[in-house]
Design an enzyme around this catalytic site. Structure first.
Site, mmCIF file in Angstrom:
data_model
loop_
_atom_site.group_PDB
_atom_site.id
_atom_site.type_symbol
_atom_site.label_atom_id
_atom_site.label_comp_id
_atom_site.label_asym_id
_atom_site.label_seq_id
_atom_site.Cartn_x
_atom_site.Cartn_y
_atom_site.Cartn_z
ATOM 1 N N ASP A 15 -4.717 9.887 0.807
ATOM 2 C CA ASP A 15 -5.215 8.667 0.163
ATOM 3 C C ASP A 15 -4.534 7.452 0.795
ATOM 4 O OD1 ASP A 15 -6.655 7.117 -1.609
ATOM 5 O OD2 ASP A 15 -5.358 7.512 -3.329
ATOM 6 N N GLU A 34 -6.197 3.621 4.853
ATOM 7 C CA GLU A 34 -7.034 2.685 5.615
ATOM 8 C C GLU A 34 -6.322 2.053 6.826
ATOM 9 O OE1 GLU A 34 -8.634 3.880 2.142
ATOM 10 O OE2 GLU A 34 -6.867 2.604 2.152
ATOM 11 N N ASP A 64 -12.961 4.770 -4.582
ATOM 12 C CA ASP A 64 -12.849 4.353 -5.986
ATOM 13 C C ASP A 64 -14.153 3.768 -6.487
ATOM 14 O OD1 ASP A 64 -10.237 5.201 -5.861
ATOM 15 O OD2 ASP A 64 -9.449 3.224 -5.379
#
Length: 809
Positions: free
Chosen positions: A423, A426, A495
């Site tokens: 997670d 990015e 999300d």
């Protein structure tokens, strides 16, 4: 993003020479010259490269994994005063010398791409400014554009513009530049809207469909810097990258499956997934304890709801320090994992790339000692701010950092964890800008590897899992990604929001992923943000159970959204949906085998199989699940029926066995306990007779083959692969693969089953039960011997042999 007067254009090409793989030419520009390489990679794929400063970057990203030398491809080169041309069996590349432009056609003259002209008539082949570059191509206003991976909005990208920059959608610091300055009525002002762009994954691979012919060509720009694609203009589309070198692979097509097969040959395909990863996954961001997890596991078994995997979000760690456990919450991890395994569960934990910058924390200290953290331009450690506070980030652009990360993951799973959840990759850096983070021990600017960061993290993670569990298939789930991520990880869609719009959005987002090379995808069932409700949850679960990745996940503080959280009626709907998924696992697994071998997506848009049907180009609210099931989810409250488009052929209503002609719209009944689902006539859909509580140790003695009788004379092919589901032995032949050919000739239906493979340990099947839909044969011939069916069911003793079954209608 326009090609304006400030960009430096290249107006002429000269000194063209044939090379071993194509041709090389000099480009004359308004300021300086560069070199052009056109290289044959396959007979349907060419690579275009333009140097920067006279030097070619031979590995602009980590996306390409194939041998692209094209050594075995036949081609011809011709050069005259006006034109240099490369011809293969499937492509004709024309390099016009003065003025310089590139056009690519197929040998029949149909267009792959043609260079666009500006308002002043100049060709917009390539222009550069301060390391950025841009080009433009012709299109028609009614052409369609697909691909680019994870994008919001419609599946047909025409009419919109997109940015390729991996973004933490819930972080205002990351999304601010993309929401600022827009009109209040623009949905992109809200990062949680179904139109916001950019998202977590950036894949610069796009398809262009000619509206008149239906033919498709494609482009992959091998560049990891920030990109922009503008499809808003009617007569042309524009591509812009903020840095890096121009390297483009062009795919001739003209069919989408063939293009995707070539693209995934180039950038890689997913490995065979472990069978348990295709089951139901239960996750929540919640401060679980060891007792809570074991109680949750017991509850699923008590409620008779199948489940294979339980997940732990960040609260399991000690102060959000990666590769640690909060020992107050989890005093005996080994015992917990052993108990879960005994009851058929796998456990997966989240791992973020951010390492708490805290001297005395062993992971940080070792990273500093080994020099594997990202630096700033001045040589300091780059510091961001994520869950543990001040946070350092591994320099995954280096082999040393990836190897170190793999070692940490290997140690982490030694206790019995089954996989890793990547997670915040990015990379998410909180309120601190990521641009100061440099890579390659400070040698490269952030922009070069930002979009590749998740791919590089997954490379290290997967290597570690293979080290810890040699011979076992790995499972990694990643939030971010770029071209090639499918080789190492599945993706979920980040999300999302618990509303009907996000339920609907997840359909074209998943199919966009699928035709961009990533077959293993899914959205958080029920919605991650906000409170779901009983009807929305039930409908989402019906859809999510028929998606490649099936995980229920929600944020801390939300109302509970476990299968039993909304009362008996909803629990019954959820149980039935999950049980259907488990019964379909033989079919679903075989679809994943196909994805691993050819790149064909598991969840696919209708345009993938029916690109020459103009009715499907803008269909976003239904999809094919594997090759033979058509799913039309319900995505509006209070809906008890919906319109469904059925493409060519004939389709069986899954719930009623009613046969519908294709090339038409039908109204599907959709009461709360039913999702509209159709099976292709001629298909064989393998199923387990009963849904097991998990896949762990499941070795059924009987498998059902649901045969949907063809409505007209034709032959349709399907297959079933059975293997151990856990090791790589199947890739070496340790499997039973049964290919089915269903043929109707007049009133006679023949099922021909052909078996390949060497078998495998644990294979327990000793019979096949053919369930006939669309007929109730009175007698059946199996390998020439007449046998009496039991209604629609025909039992054939079979432990992995081929056979021929015939019956008359």
């Amino acid at each position: 993003m326009s090609l304006d007067q400030h960009f430096v254009r290249f107006t002429r090409a000269k000194s063209v020479q044939k090379s071993p793989t194509g041709l090389l030419a000099e480009l004359c520009g308004e300021v300086r010259g560069e070199l052009l390489r056109v290289e044959v990679v396959r007979d349907d794929v060419v690579r275009l490269k333009i140097s920067r400063g006279g030097v070619f970057d031979e590995q602009p990203t980590f996306a390409v994994c194939a041998d692209t030398t094209g050594a075995d491809v036949a081609f011809e080169v011709s050069v005259d005063d006006a034109l240099a041309r490369i011809t293969t069996a499937r492509l004709v590349v024309s390099v016009w010398l003065d003025p310089f432009r590139i056009d690519i056609h197929r040998p029949d003259g149909s267009v792959v791409f043609e260079t666009a002209q500006g308002a002043d008539g100049t060709y917009q082949t390539y222009a550069t400014l301060n390391d950025a570059f841009t080009f433009a191509r012709k299109c028609r206003p009614d052409d369609a554009v697909y691909g680019l991976g994870e994008k919001t909005g419609r599946q047909n990208r025409k009419g919109r513009d997109f940015t390729l920059w991996n973004t933490d959608v819930l972080n205002p610091s990351a999304t601010g530049e993309f929401t600022a300055g827009r009109a209040a009525t623009d949905p992109r002002t809200d990062p949680l809207s179904t139109e916001f762009d950019p998202y977590y994954v950036s894949i610069p691979f796009s398809y262009h469909q000619d509206a008149r012919s239906g033919d498709i060509a494609a482009s992959f720009v091998d560049n990891g810097c920030r990109g922009a694609y503008d499809f808003t203009q009617g007569g042309q589309y524009r591509v812009h990258f903020a840095g890096g070198q121009y390297t483009e692979y062009v795919f001739a097509g003209p069919d989408m499956p063939g293009i995707l097969k070539s693209y995934t040959w180039l950038t890689g395909r997913m490995s065979l997934p472990p069978i348990w990863s295709l089951g139901y996954h239960q996750c929540r961001w919640h401060r679980y304890s060891q007792d809570d997890i074991e109680a949750l596991a017991r509850r699923f078994r008590e409620q008779d709801i199948p489940c294979d995997a339980l997940w732990l979000d960040i609260e399991y760690m000690d102060g959000y320090r990666v590769f640690t456990w909060d020992r107050d919450l989890f005093p005996d991890v080994d015992a917990m994992l052993a108990h879960l395994e005994d009851d058929g569960y796998r456990l997966i934990t989240i791992i973020d790339p951010g390492v708490k910058a805290e001297p005395g924390y062993p992971v940080f200290d070792e990273a500093v000692e080994r020099g594997v953290l990202c630096q700033t331009e001045g040589g300091d450690l780059y510091i961001g701010q994520v869950w543990p506070g001040n946070t350092a980030f591994p320099d995954f652009a280096t082999e040393e950092a990836r190897q170190w990360w793999g070692e940490l993951n290997a140690a982490h799973v030694q206790s019995g964890l089954a996989g890793i959840w990547n997670d915040m990759n990015e990379p998410a850096t909180g309120e601190i800008s990521p641009t100061g983070m440099r890579f390659g021990k400070g040698a490269y600017p952030h922009e070069r590897y930002h979009n590749q960061y998740a791919l590089l993290m997954a490379m290290g993670t997967t290597a570690g899992l293979l080290q810890a569990m040699p011979g076992k298939r790995t499972f990694v789930l990643s939030r971010a990604g770029s071209a090639g991520i499918q080789r190492y990880a599945a993706n979920w869609m980040g999300d999302n929001v618990a509303n009907w719009d996000h339920l609907k959005l997840s359909i074209p987002m998943a199919t966009g992923f699928g035709i961009s090379g990533q077959a293993f995808v899914g959205a958080d069932i029920g919605g991650f943000n906000g409170h779901t409700n009983p009807e929305l949850f039930a409908r989402w679960m019906q859809y999510g159970a028929l998606a490649p990745f099936c995980r229920n996940h929600s944020v801390m503080g939300n109302r509970d959204q476990y299968p039993w959280s909304f009362g008996d009626a909803v629990e019954s709907i959820v149980r039935d949906a999950i049980r259907l998924r488990y019964r379909l696992l033989p079919y679903l697994y075989s679809s994943f085998v196909r994805a691993a071998e050819t790149g064909a997506p598991v969840q696919r848009p209708l345009v993938f199989d029916y690109q020459y049907d103009p009715a499907v180009s803008d269909i976003d609210d239904e999809y094919l699940f594997g090759p033979d099931l058509l799913v039309a989810p319900v995505f509006e409250a209070g809906t008890t029926s919906r319109q469904v488009y059925l493409p060519a052929g004939h389709w069986y209503d899954w719930h009623t066995d009613q046969v519908h002609d294709g090339h038409r719209h039908v109204v599907a009944q959709a009461p709360m306990d039913r999702i509209p689902l159709y099976a292709r006539a001629g298909a064989v859909v393998p199923m387990w007779a009963q849904a097991p509580s998990s896949t762990h140790g499941h070795a059924p003695s009987s498998v059902e083959l649901h045969l949907f009788v063809p409505a007209e004379e034709a032959t349709h092919e399907s297959f079933l692969q059975e293997d151990d589901g856990l090791t790589f032995d199947a890739t070496q032949g340790a499997c039973i693969r049964t290919a089915f050919a269903v043929t109707r000739a007049g009133d006679t239906v023949t099922l021909q089953a052909t078996v390949t493979g060497d078998g495998f340990d644990g294979f327990a099947r000793d019979e096949l039960v053919i369930v006939v839909h669309g007929a109730e044969p009175e007698s059946v011939r199996v390998d020439g011997t007449t046998t009496a069916p039991s209604g629609h069911r025909i039992t054939v003793p079979n432990s992995g042999q081929g056979f021929t079954l015939e019956f008359d209608l």
